[in-house]
Design an enzyme around this catalytic site. Sequence first.
Site: not given
Length: 257
Positions: A149, A162
């Site tokens: 990510s 996250y």
Amino acid sequence: MNDYLASLFALTGRTAVVTGGSSGIGRGIATALARAGAATVVVARGEERINDTVTELRAAGCLATGIVGDLSTRAGIHAVAEAAAEPFGEPDILVNSAGVNIRPPFAHITENDWDATMTVNALAPFLLGQRYAKGMADRGFGRLIHISSQQAHRAFVGSGVYGASKGAVESLMRSEAEAWGGTGVTSNSLVPGFVLTPLNARLHEDPDKVAELAARTMIGRNGLPSDFAAAAVFLAGSGRSYVTGQSLFVDGGLSVH
């Protein structure tokens, strides 16, 4: 495909396991690997979406099957590792695409939020990679591919647990590259921009934010799962045996704009 291109990119005779392979980026990658010739196992939680994916792949002439599995516990991860190696044998390619995206405000993140996120997003890739890479090394060929990510590299829009989990994945990728170096096993990451997938469902309801994210790219649009097909086949193939420990950004230029 001519013989030269096949030597670089064809995956005929290879086996692949793709977690989170029934939706989003995972489905895009599972489709690409299967259509490039790999016997592909799609791992996900939902049987219906697995069946839809596998049916589509088989209709295209691919060798594919699905495994219903839960990566939210250690026992579930180990069960998936064994089950996914049954249909076509030990995998040559592992793609870790399954993920959870829990985003409460930072001050309200609970220990359960941390554990749930880290188990699926970081522990599962570690345990699956450790389980499969030993056999890959013995056979002299292996590809570990992680979906990372932007938030592994910079914090924005509430990265929270996250972002921490994806930072762990990229560090894991580098550790794997070091650990298996010289055995024929490589480990790399794909770094998406904003991609319209179920994992980002909460943002789909905010068209202004979606448009804003598209404007931040150099291409002028947000990503699609199909945008990862060529990159996945490249990372999985024989032609990139000298690429390891790297993060390949597939983000329309978002990260450098």
